[in-house]
Design a protein around this motif. Structure first.
Motif, PDB file in Angstrom:
ATOM      1  N   LEU A 256       0.829  -1.215   0.000  1.00  0.00           N
ATOM      2  CA  LEU A 256       0.000   0.000   0.000  1.00  0.00           C
ATOM      3  C   LEU A 256       0.863   1.266   0.000  1.00  0.00           C
ATOM      4  CD1 LEU A 256      -2.733  -1.089   2.585  1.00  0.00           C
ATOM      5  CD2 LEU A 256      -3.082  -0.729   0.131  1.00  0.00           C
ATOM      6  N   ILE A 257       1.965   1.231   0.747  1.00  0.00           N
ATOM      7  CA  ILE A 257       2.866   2.393   0.789  1.00  0.00           C
ATOM      8  C   ILE A 257       3.371   2.699  -0.621  1.00  0.00           C
ATOM      9  CG2 ILE A 257       5.167   3.133   1.563  1.00  0.00           C
ATOM     10  CD1 ILE A 257       4.519   1.695   4.256  1.00  0.00           C
ATOM     11  N   ASP A 258       3.659   1.634  -1.347  1.00  0.00           N
ATOM     12  CA  ASP A 258       4.090   1.794  -2.734  1.00  0.00           C
ATOM     13  C   ASP A 258       2.935   2.333  -3.583  1.00  0.00           C
ATOM     14  OD1 ASP A 258       5.761   1.566  -4.934  1.00  0.00           O
ATOM     15  OD2 ASP A 258       5.095  -0.478  -5.353  1.00  0.00           O
ATOM     16  N   GLN A 259       1.766   1.696  -3.481  1.00  0.00           N
ATOM     17  CA  GLN A 259       0.628   2.062  -4.334  1.00  0.00           C
ATOM     18  C   GLN A 259       0.147   3.488  -4.090  1.00  0.00           C
ATOM     19  OE1 GLN A 259      -2.445  -0.825  -3.570  1.00  0.00           O
ATOM     20  NE2 GLN A 259      -1.522  -2.358  -4.908  1.00  0.00           N
ATOM     21  N   TYR A 260       0.150   3.929  -2.849  1.00  0.00           N
ATOM     22  CA  TYR A 260      -0.388   5.250  -2.530  1.00  0.00           C
ATOM     23  C   TYR A 260       0.652   6.361  -2.616  1.00  0.00           C
ATOM     24  CZ  TYR A 260      -5.062   3.641  -1.504  1.00  0.00           C
ATOM     25  OH  TYR A 260      -6.328   3.125  -1.636  1.00  0.00           O
ATOM     26  N   GLY A 261       1.854   6.000  -3.007  1.00  0.00           N
ATOM     27  CA  GLY A 261       2.836   7.041  -3.309  1.00  0.00           C
ATOM     28  C   GLY A 261       3.400   7.765  -2.094  1.00  0.00           C
ATOM     29  N   CYS A 262       3.387   7.114  -0.936  1.00  0.00           N
ATOM     30  CA  CYS A 262       3.979   7.741   0.258  1.00  0.00           C
ATOM     31  C   CYS A 262       5.439   8.105  -0.021  1.00  0.00           C
ATOM     32  CB  CYS A 262       3.926   6.795   1.459  1.00  0.00           C
ATOM     33  SG  CYS A 262       2.339   5.982   1.726  1.00  0.00           S
ATOM     34  N   GLY A 263       6.070   7.320  -0.877  1.00  0.00           N
ATOM     35  CA  GLY A 263       7.486   7.510  -1.176  1.00  0.00           C
ATOM     36  C   GLY A 263       7.785   8.765  -1.975  1.00  0.00           C
ATOM     37  N   ALA A 264       6.744   9.419  -2.499  1.00  0.00           N
ATOM     38  CA  ALA A 264       6.983  10.702  -3.174  1.00  0.00           C
ATOM     39  C   ALA A 264       7.389  11.758  -2.145  1.00  0.00           C
ATOM     40  CB  ALA A 264       5.721  11.147  -3.914  1.00  0.00           C
ATOM     41  N   CYS A 265       6.981  11.549  -0.917  1.00  0.00           N
ATOM     42  CA  CYS A 265       7.257  12.535   0.136  1.00  0.00           C
ATOM     43  C   CYS A 265       8.129  12.006   1.267  1.00  0.00           C
ATOM     44  CB  CYS A 265       5.952  13.034   0.737  1.00  0.00           C
ATOM     45  SG  CYS A 265       4.930  13.979  -0.404  1.00  0.00           S
ATOM     46  N   HIS A 266       8.304  10.703   1.346  1.00  0.00           N
ATOM     47  CA  HIS A 266       9.040  10.125   2.472  1.00  0.00           C
ATOM     48  C   HIS A 266      10.085   9.120   2.000  1.00  0.00           C
ATOM     49  CE1 HIS A 266       6.294  11.566   5.634  1.00  0.00           C
ATOM     50  NE2 HIS A 266       5.278  11.184   4.892  1.00  0.00           N
ATOM     51  N   ILE A 267      11.201   9.086   2.682  1.00  0.00           N
ATOM     52  CA  ILE A 267      12.101   7.938   2.593  1.00  0.00           C
ATOM     53  C   ILE A 267      11.477   6.836   3.446  1.00  0.00           C
ATOM     54  CG2 ILE A 267      14.339   7.034   3.344  1.00  0.00           C
ATOM     55  CD1 ILE A 267      15.504   9.846   2.700  1.00  0.00           C
ATOM     56  N   VAL A 268      11.199   5.706   2.816  1.00  0.00           N
ATOM     57  CA  VAL A 268      10.644   4.576   3.576  1.00  0.00           C
ATOM     58  C   VAL A 268      11.557   3.372   3.353  1.00  0.00           C
ATOM     59  CG1 VAL A 268       8.589   3.237   4.132  1.00  0.00           C
ATOM     60  CG2 VAL A 268       8.337   5.460   3.005  1.00  0.00           C
ATOM     61  N   PRO A 269      12.342   3.007   4.363  1.00  0.00           N
ATOM     62  CA  PRO A 269      13.245   1.872   4.194  1.00  0.00           C
ATOM     63  C   PRO A 269      12.488   0.623   3.755  1.00  0.00           C
ATOM     64  CG  PRO A 269      13.740   3.036   6.223  1.00  0.00           C
ATOM     65  CD  PRO A 269      12.471   3.635   5.688  1.00  0.00           C
ATOM     66  N   GLY A 270      13.070  -0.092   2.796  1.00  0.00           N
ATOM     67  CA  GLY A 270      12.470  -1.340   2.324  1.00  0.00           C
ATOM     68  C   GLY A 270      11.498  -1.166   1.184  1.00  0.00           C
ATOM     69  N   VAL A 271      11.095   0.071   0.886  1.00  0.00           N
ATOM     70  CA  VAL A 271      10.157   0.304  -0.215  1.00  0.00           C
ATOM     71  C   VAL A 271      10.922   0.954  -1.361  1.00  0.00           C
ATOM     72  CG1 VAL A 271       8.041   1.474  -0.944  1.00  0.00           C
ATOM     73  CG2 VAL A 271       8.223   0.559   1.385  1.00  0.00           C
ATOM     74  N   ARG A 272      10.994   0.232  -2.457  1.00  0.00           N
ATOM     75  CA  ARG A 272      11.799   0.670  -3.585  1.00  0.00           C
ATOM     76  C   ARG A 272      11.350   2.042  -4.094  1.00  0.00           C
ATOM     77  NH1 ARG A 272      15.129  -2.720  -5.981  1.00  0.00           N
ATOM     78  NH2 ARG A 272      14.040  -4.490  -5.061  1.00  0.00           N
TER      79      ARG A 272
END
Ligand code: HEC
Length: 135
Positions: free
Chosen positions: A43-59
């Motif tokens: 879900l973190i990948d799908q919802y684009g949290c990574g556009a705003c956050h460094i999330v370890p383990g999520v490419r």
């Protein structure tokens, strides 16, 4: 659901305190929301949290708009506003602007179950002993 998350947290915390193994304390926060951390990661990948956050383990999750979510299970506070507990984290992920009306973090329309799974993943992110870094 919120109450269930809280109760699971308490129960797991008590278990963790009792369950030291060979000097290593079982981490009290892991997977305590009752959610599915693997689904949370998706879900973190799908919802684009990574556009705003460094999330370890999520490419590709390397955004710098918000704070890096490294070592999240070790944090004391959420967004400097709420004590870091499972129910508060779920609340923040679901409705950040109810907590902090002017935050740049949008309400992404997640259900409580989705927020619970995401919180479960964030609680797998530990400090030095279980270090996971950016992918
Ligand atoms: C448009 C950018 C943006 C997106 C997308 C976004 N966030 Fe945030 N997030 C922020 C900002 C900015 C903050 C800092 C809020 C504050 O302190 O006021 C934040 C704070 C947080 C915090 C608290 C961090 C801390 O250090 O206390 C968590 C946890 C979080 N976000 C999780 C998520 C998750 C999970 C998603 C995806 C479902 C997400 N965010 C999507 C911008 C974003």
């Amino acid at each position: 659901m919120r109450m269930r998350a809280f109760l699971t947290f308490v129960a797991t915390g008590a278990f963790a305190l009792a369950g030291c193994n060979g000097g290593k304390v079982t981490h009290p926060y892991i997977a305590v929301t009752g959610g599915d951390p693997n689904h949370g990661k998706v879900l973190i990948d799908q919802y684009g949290c990574g556009a705003c956050h460094i999330v370890p383990g999520v490419r590709g999750a390397r955004g710098l708009v918000g704070p890096p979510l490294i070592y999240f299970s070790e944090r004391t506070m959420i967004a400097g506003e709420l004590p870091n507990s499972p129910s508060n984290l779920i609340r923040w992920i679901e409705h950040p602007r109810e907590v902090e009306p002017k935050t740049a973090m949008p309400d992404l329309g997640l259900t409580e179950d989705q927020a619970t799974d995401i919180a479960a993943y964030l609680y797998t992110l530990r400090g030095p002993e279980g270090t996971r870094w950016i992918e």
